[in-house]
Design a protein around this motif. Sequence first.
Motif, short mmCIF file in Angstrom:
data_model
loop_
_atom_site.label_atom_id
_atom_site.label_comp_id
_atom_site.label_asym_id
_atom_site.label_seq_id
_atom_site.Cartn_x
_atom_site.Cartn_y
_atom_site.Cartn_z
N PRO A 129 10.98 -15.98 -16.17
CA PRO A 129 10.81 -15.19 -14.94
C PRO A 129 9.39 -14.64 -14.84
CG PRO A 129 12.03 -13.92 -16.56
CD PRO A 129 11.81 -15.28 -17.17
N TRP A 130 8.83 -14.71 -13.61
CA TRP A 130 7.52 -14.13 -13.32
C TRP A 130 7.69 -13.12 -12.19
CZ3 TRP A 130 3.60 -15.60 -16.53
CH2 TRP A 130 3.81 -16.76 -17.27
N LEU A 131 7.05 -11.99 -12.32
CA LEU A 131 7.25 -10.89 -11.38
C LEU A 131 6.04 -10.71 -10.46
CD1 LEU A 131 8.80 -8.25 -13.80
CD2 LEU A 131 9.97 -10.05 -12.51
N PHE A 132 6.30 -10.23 -9.26
CA PHE A 132 5.24 -9.88 -8.32
C PHE A 132 5.73 -8.71 -7.49
CE2 PHE A 132 7.83 -13.24 -6.47
CZ PHE A 132 8.17 -12.72 -5.22
N GLY A 133 4.83 -8.11 -6.73
CA GLY A 133 5.18 -6.94 -5.93
C GLY A 133 5.22 -7.25 -4.45
N ASN A 134 5.90 -6.41 -3.74
CA ASN A 134 5.92 -6.46 -2.27
C ASN A 134 5.20 -5.22 -1.78
OD1 ASN A 134 6.42 -6.99 0.37
ND2 ASN A 134 8.65 -7.01 0.21
N TRP A 135 4.01 -5.39 -1.29
CA TRP A 135 3.15 -4.27 -0.90
C TRP A 135 3.06 -4.19 0.61
CZ3 TRP A 135 1.10 -1.02 -4.55
CH2 TRP A 135 1.14 -1.46 -5.90
N TRP A 136 3.15 -2.96 1.11
CA TRP A 136 3.06 -2.73 2.54
C TRP A 136 2.08 -1.58 2.78
CZ3 TRP A 136 5.88 -5.90 5.74
CH2 TRP A 136 6.88 -6.64 5.13
N LYS A 137 1.56 -1.56 3.98
CA LYS A 137 0.75 -0.42 4.38
C LYS A 137 1.66 0.69 4.89
CE LYS A 137 -3.57 -2.67 5.80
NZ LYS A 137 -4.45 -2.97 6.95
N ASP A 138 1.44 1.90 4.40
CA ASP A 138 2.21 3.01 4.95
C ASP A 138 1.55 3.46 6.25
OD1 ASP A 138 0.04 4.60 4.33
OD2 ASP A 138 0.98 5.53 2.58
N THR A 139 2.06 4.51 6.85
CA THR A 139 1.57 4.93 8.16
C THR A 139 0.13 5.43 8.11
OG1 THR A 139 2.54 7.11 7.75
CG2 THR A 139 3.86 5.53 8.98
N ASN A 140 -0.37 5.72 6.92
CA ASN A 140 -1.77 6.14 6.78
C ASN A 140 -2.68 5.01 6.34
OD1 ASN A 140 -1.25 8.91 7.40
ND2 ASN A 140 -0.36 9.15 5.36
N GLY A 141 -2.13 3.79 6.31
CA GLY A 141 -2.95 2.65 5.93
C GLY A 141 -3.05 2.42 4.43
N ARG A 142 -2.34 3.21 3.64
CA ARG A 142 -2.39 3.05 2.19
C ARG A 142 -1.36 2.03 1.75
NH1 ARG A 142 -1.73 9.40 1.23
NH2 ARG A 142 0.11 8.78 2.43
N LEU A 143 -1.68 1.30 0.68
CA LEU A 143 -0.73 0.33 0.13
C LEU A 143 0.43 1.06 -0.53
CD1 LEU A 143 -3.03 -2.42 -1.42
CD2 LEU A 143 -1.63 -2.57 0.63
#
Length: 769
Positions: free
Chosen positions: A134-148
């Motif tokens: 198994p290899w892992l990765f992240g799911n990154w989103w911008k919050d309402t302030n533009g931060r990851l």
Amino acid sequence: MDQVKRNTICKYCWAIPFPELPFEDEPGVSHQPSLAALKDSASTCALCHLILKAVNLIRKDVASERKGKPGAFGGSLAFNPDGGITHFGMYQPGTNSRSISDQGSDDGASSESAGTGSAGFAHDDDDDDDCLRPWLFGNWWKDTNGRLQLIGLGVRLAPTPHIHDAEGNDGSTVHYRGSFLRIRTDDNQSSALGLRRIRRWAEGGGSRPDTALPSRLLDVGPHADAGFDGVRLVETGGQQRGRYIALSHCWGTSHTLTTTRSTIGVRRAGVALAALPKTYRDAVTITRALSVRYLWIDSLCIVQDDPDDWEREAAKMAAVYGGCYLTIAASCSTGDASGCFPSFADRVKRATFNDASPYVENKSDDPDDVSWLHRTPFAQMGSRRGELVEYTIPSFGCPVDPLAGLPLNTRAWTLQERLLSPRTLHLCYDQMYWELDDGYMLAEDGTKIQNTWFSTECLIFRETQPWSEHGLAEAPGLSLIEGFPPVLDRRGHGRWNGGWLGLIEDYTQRNMTRCDDKLPALSGVASFVARSTNDTYYAGLWKSHILEDLAWRVYTREETRTQVAGGFAHRYGEKLCDVVVPLDYRAPSWSWASLDAHIRFVPLDFARLVAEFLDAHVEPAGLDPFGKVSAGWIKLWAPLVEVFPCEPSFQPSKHDPISFGVLVQFTLAHIVSPDGTEFPDISYGEAFFDVGQRFPCFVLFLDSSNALLLERVDDCSRPNTFKRVGLARFLRTGAQRRMEPLTFNGHRPWGVPYGPMTDSHPRCTVTII
């Protein structure tokens, strides 16, 4: 429901670098040394157990793709990085793919590695457990302030860290499956982390000015008395200013603690925190966490057995909720004892609700033995390096209200509490939501939901839009069907979507303990609209829109009218309600508030209005001009004709869109044929009676097609006085169709009326009580 008994976390899971997880298209982070090792660890490690579940579901999805079926797997599993497993569920991120030739080298994969691993091989046994890992990765989103913001943990099987070699990729196509484990920092909204998030939301909008305090409030402390931990009822006299929080909750049937004339002195002296019902205790906890001194709870701040005090305070609801620092909405609570914060057990029990976290059922220790309980309606789009998508829904698809169906939103009183509050904290089964009056709702997991259907700003916009935007929407298409407008989508037009008509349709579907609260429970919104528009209110209707507001009818079952070969098909759906007429007078017969039922409004043809409003009067039953009423009448100048039921043998043409109501008819005129024979020119229609058929009756036309069903009042002192008994719609007569047929002349829908009535028909003054 899977209750994970494993209480350890293996060294590989503890070593997951959550803040540094790569994007999905980057080389993954190694986890267990092999799939076999993951299977072994899943028997003792809680997180490996969940990762293995995700792996098995992914492999099922890959197997479906190899059989030519579309891959639709997308899931979420919740993990608490602080050391505990909270719960796991599924969501639908969607599956994206692209050709490797289009991908470039930005993902870090070498050309030698592309397509050379396990991709393309079916895995129906355990032969490859030692060569895959198994290899892992992240799911990154911008919050309402533009931060990851990290909201998910994804896993893929491959012999190398590169996405090209992942199981399910065939060497020419790369599938982006999104993350399958949902990251949650804490499952308990009432924890320190949950309260910290609430503080961050509350402080995010900057300082808020002090407002006028309600007549009574609960002082939540700190108190000078040593050792006293509780609340005290204080009276402000309506002259003080400050900050306070309001509670919106379901009373339930317990009513364990209220303020009455006999207990008001005790409430002033103080109530220990332990003596408060759980919902109230939770509200106190939040109020103190936000460093706010006062809390308003209706059952304690209004004297419940004093009719004058109740009416006086109920009339101030617009000011109470409109002026609060924020409103706490105990959205999942069903009573005083339920609490504001839903427990995990409640979340599991409600998991099949559309607005709850969707869970996966696991009936045994076999991680492959899983089945869906529910899939959430939300769709999440994948994000790749350099192409981060702001986590906003529903910027695509249909509008979504994550609060619909929750216990709090089934109650009539709470509609105005949510609508009037400038900021509301919703405590729901899946997570917390922060609703503002700027058209957006923020969720605990970073979701930003556009609210286009429920705000005071939208309500006033709809109430004050130009006259041309009301009634049937004008459309470029033509309808060559008699009496059938080409556009019947009311939601995006006029006063429906976010306007008064849509609000009332929602309101009349909600439950109410005391039926005589029908108008008082909406008085706060009514007073707000009156102040904002300077309009006159008549027991649920507005003078500026009186004809449109009169055009309501009862829906006891869903109705579906579809075009089929040779005409129309009419089908009834599920039962919606029973019609209940209150024993005591509550409103004039022409007001939707006069009975209890699901109410919907019928769009009028504003280009063909034939009625004219003359005057109206409503007599308040108390001090609140927007509350209970004791009498009322309205005068209209419009065409009035008597209608009769059609003969039992009469069958309408399948081309005519009538059949749901009682088939009725009236004679518009008498036609003389060339040979001198006289015959009636009849208009046929359907009558929707509010409660049972009522003949003899009359129809008072509002536009060319739609009319109020009226019953004459047997009172010689009041001629031409009627009571409303329903709503009807009529089609043009045979002679009218021959004289002005529906031809493709570019003037439809405004060139030819939908019904038989025109301005040339005689009109009279009618009083309806």
